[in-house]
Design a protein around this motif. Structure first.
Motif, mmCIF file in Angstrom:
data_model
loop_
_atom_site.group_PDB
_atom_site.id
_atom_site.type_symbol
_atom_site.label_atom_id
_atom_site.label_comp_id
_atom_site.label_asym_id
_atom_site.label_seq_id
_atom_site.Cartn_x
_atom_site.Cartn_y
_atom_site.Cartn_z
ATOM 1 N N GLN A 14 14.878 4.326 -11.821
ATOM 2 C CA GLN A 14 16.332 4.449 -11.885
ATOM 3 C C GLN A 14 16.886 4.411 -10.468
ATOM 4 O O GLN A 14 16.413 5.139 -9.598
ATOM 5 N N LEU A 15 17.877 3.561 -10.254
ATOM 6 C CA LEU A 15 18.521 3.471 -8.938
ATOM 7 C C LEU A 15 19.567 4.576 -8.822
ATOM 8 O O LEU A 15 20.449 4.698 -9.677
ATOM 9 N N LEU A 16 19.458 5.389 -7.768
ATOM 10 C CA LEU A 16 20.373 6.512 -7.571
ATOM 11 C C LEU A 16 21.420 6.237 -6.506
ATOM 12 O O LEU A 16 22.518 6.782 -6.561
ATOM 13 N N GLN A 17 21.084 5.427 -5.510
ATOM 14 C CA GLN A 17 22.002 5.201 -4.390
ATOM 15 C C GLN A 17 21.628 3.906 -3.692
ATOM 16 O O GLN A 17 20.468 3.507 -3.692
ATOM 17 N N LYS A 18 22.639 3.246 -3.090
ATOM 18 C CA LYS A 18 22.407 2.006 -2.346
ATOM 19 C C LYS A 18 22.730 2.130 -0.864
ATOM 20 O O LYS A 18 22.277 1.316 -0.075
ATOM 21 N N PHE A 19 23.554 3.100 -0.501
ATOM 22 C CA PHE A 19 23.996 3.214 0.887
ATOM 23 C C PHE A 19 23.950 4.660 1.323
ATOM 24 O O PHE A 19 24.330 5.528 0.537
ATOM 25 N N PRO A 20 23.475 4.992 2.504
ATOM 26 C CA PRO A 20 23.035 4.130 3.594
ATOM 27 C C PRO A 20 21.620 3.578 3.395
ATOM 28 O O PRO A 20 21.230 2.624 4.069
ATOM 29 N N THR A 21 20.849 4.156 2.498
ATOM 30 C CA THR A 21 19.544 3.599 2.132
ATOM 31 C C THR A 21 19.444 3.578 0.620
ATOM 32 O O THR A 21 20.203 4.258 -0.070
ATOM 33 N N TYR A 22 18.523 2.799 0.115
ATOM 34 C CA TYR A 22 18.277 2.790 -1.326
ATOM 35 C C TYR A 22 17.496 4.048 -1.688
ATOM 36 O O TYR A 22 16.535 4.408 -1.004
ATOM 37 N N LYS A 58 0.825 -1.213 0.000
ATOM 38 C CA LYS A 58 0.000 0.000 0.000
ATOM 39 C C LYS A 58 0.858 1.260 0.000
ATOM 40 O O LYS A 58 0.540 2.239 -0.677
ATOM 41 N N LYS A 59 1.949 1.245 0.760
ATOM 42 C CA LYS A 59 2.838 2.411 0.824
ATOM 43 C C LYS A 59 3.464 2.678 -0.541
ATOM 44 O O LYS A 59 3.493 3.815 -1.013
ATOM 45 N N LEU A 60 3.967 1.619 -1.182
ATOM 46 C CA LEU A 60 4.583 1.792 -2.496
ATOM 47 C C LEU A 60 3.574 2.288 -3.529
ATOM 48 O O LEU A 60 3.879 3.169 -4.326
ATOM 49 N N MET A 61 2.367 1.743 -3.492
ATOM 50 C CA MET A 61 1.334 2.189 -4.427
ATOM 51 C C MET A 61 0.987 3.657 -4.193
ATOM 52 O O MET A 61 0.818 4.422 -5.144
ATOM 53 N N ALA A 62 0.913 4.070 -2.934
ATOM 54 C CA ALA A 62 0.616 5.465 -2.606
ATOM 55 C C ALA A 62 1.718 6.406 -3.088
ATOM 56 O O ALA A 62 1.449 7.559 -3.445
ATOM 57 N N LEU A 63 2.953 5.903 -3.114
ATOM 58 C CA LEU A 63 4.080 6.708 -3.592
ATOM 59 C C LEU A 63 4.187 6.707 -5.117
ATOM 60 O O LEU A 63 5.036 7.382 -5.686
ATOM 61 N N GLY A 64 3.337 5.926 -5.773
ATOM 62 C CA GLY A 64 3.360 5.888 -7.236
ATOM 63 C C GLY A 64 4.301 4.845 -7.809
ATOM 64 O O GLY A 64 4.680 4.920 -8.968
ATOM 65 N N VAL A 65 4.693 3.882 -6.986
ATOM 66 C CA VAL A 65 5.549 2.786 -7.456
ATOM 67 C C VAL A 65 4.620 1.704 -8.002
ATOM 68 O O VAL A 65 4.042 0.927 -7.242
ATOM 69 N N LEU A 66 4.474 1.683 -9.321
ATOM 70 C CA LEU A 66 3.501 0.808 -9.961
ATOM 71 C C LEU A 66 4.124 0.049 -11.127
ATOM 72 O O LEU A 66 5.024 0.560 -11.799
ATOM 73 N N ASN A 68 9.744 12.264 -11.749
ATOM 74 C CA ASN A 68 10.473 13.316 -11.037
ATOM 75 C C ASN A 68 10.485 13.100 -9.533
ATOM 76 O O ASN A 68 10.884 13.979 -8.785
ATOM 77 N N THR A 69 10.044 11.935 -9.082
ATOM 78 C CA THR A 69 9.953 11.634 -7.654
ATOM 79 C C THR A 69 11.116 10.756 -7.214
ATOM 80 O O THR A 69 11.390 9.733 -7.829
ATOM 81 N N ARG A 70 11.783 11.173 -6.141
ATOM 82 C CA ARG A 70 12.844 10.369 -5.544
ATOM 83 C C ARG A 70 12.299 9.733 -4.270
ATOM 84 O O ARG A 70 11.666 10.408 -3.468
ATOM 85 N N ILE A 71 12.573 8.446 -4.115
ATOM 86 C CA ILE A 71 12.050 7.693 -2.977
ATOM 87 C C ILE A 71 13.207 7.000 -2.268
ATOM 88 O O ILE A 71 14.030 6.355 -2.916
ATOM 89 N N ALA A 72 13.249 7.134 -0.936
ATOM 90 C CA ALA A 72 14.237 6.426 -0.123
ATOM 91 C C ALA A 72 13.551 5.212 0.492
ATOM 92 O O ALA A 72 12.406 5.303 0.940
ATOM 93 N N ALA A 73 14.252 4.088 0.488
ATOM 94 C CA ALA A 73 13.658 2.851 0.997
ATOM 95 C C ALA A 73 14.725 1.974 1.632
ATOM 96 O O ALA A 73 15.892 2.026 1.253
ATOM 97 N N ASP A 74 14.286 1.143 2.580
ATOM 98 C CA ASP A 74 15.215 0.189 3.178
ATOM 99 C C ASP A 74 15.353 -1.030 2.256
ATOM 100 O O ASP A 74 14.700 -1.121 1.218
ATOM 101 N N GLU A 75 16.203 -1.960 2.658
ATOM 102 C CA GLU A 75 16.499 -3.115 1.808
ATOM 103 C C GLU A 75 15.264 -3.996 1.574
ATOM 104 O O GLU A 75 15.075 -4.523 0.482
ATOM 105 N N GLU A 76 14.422 -4.146 2.591
ATOM 106 C CA GLU A 76 13.219 -4.968 2.442
ATOM 107 C C GLU A 76 12.281 -4.384 1.377
ATOM 108 O O GLU A 76 11.764 -5.106 0.523
#
Length: 80
Positions: free
Chosen positions: A45-53, A31-39, A59-67
């Motif tokens: 595009q992956l921008l960074q892996k550490f300390p978070t993804y 539900k969280k990913l869908m609300a953020l527009g991750v569909l 035009n939206t950047r999203i920070a997420a943990d490994e899970e």
């Protein structure tokens, strides 16, 4: 990783792919990913892996943990 599904976390920094599905074990993550527009069907595009993804969709950047990053299933865009 040509033409096969993988987790978003397997991309290299700067690589783009298309979201194929969300494979979240927890319905809250879905539900969280869908609300953020991750569909499915959207380019990511992956921008960074550490300390978070950190990844970008449109035009939206999203920070997420490994899970969460591991629950986003992608297919790498092949060069035409």
């Amino acid at each position: 990783m040509e033409n096969r599904e993988a987790k978003l976390s397997y991309l290299k920094i700067g690589e783009e792919a298309t979201i194929v599905k969300i494979d979240a074990k927890d319905n809250k993550i879905l539900k969280k990913l869908m609300a953020l527009g991750v569909l499915p069907g959207l380019k990511v595009q992956l921008l960074q892996k550490f300390p978070t993804y950190v990844f970008k969709i449109g035009n939206t950047r999203i920070a997420a943990d490994e899970e969460i990053a591991g629950s986003i299933i992608i297919m790498k865009n092949s060069a035409l």
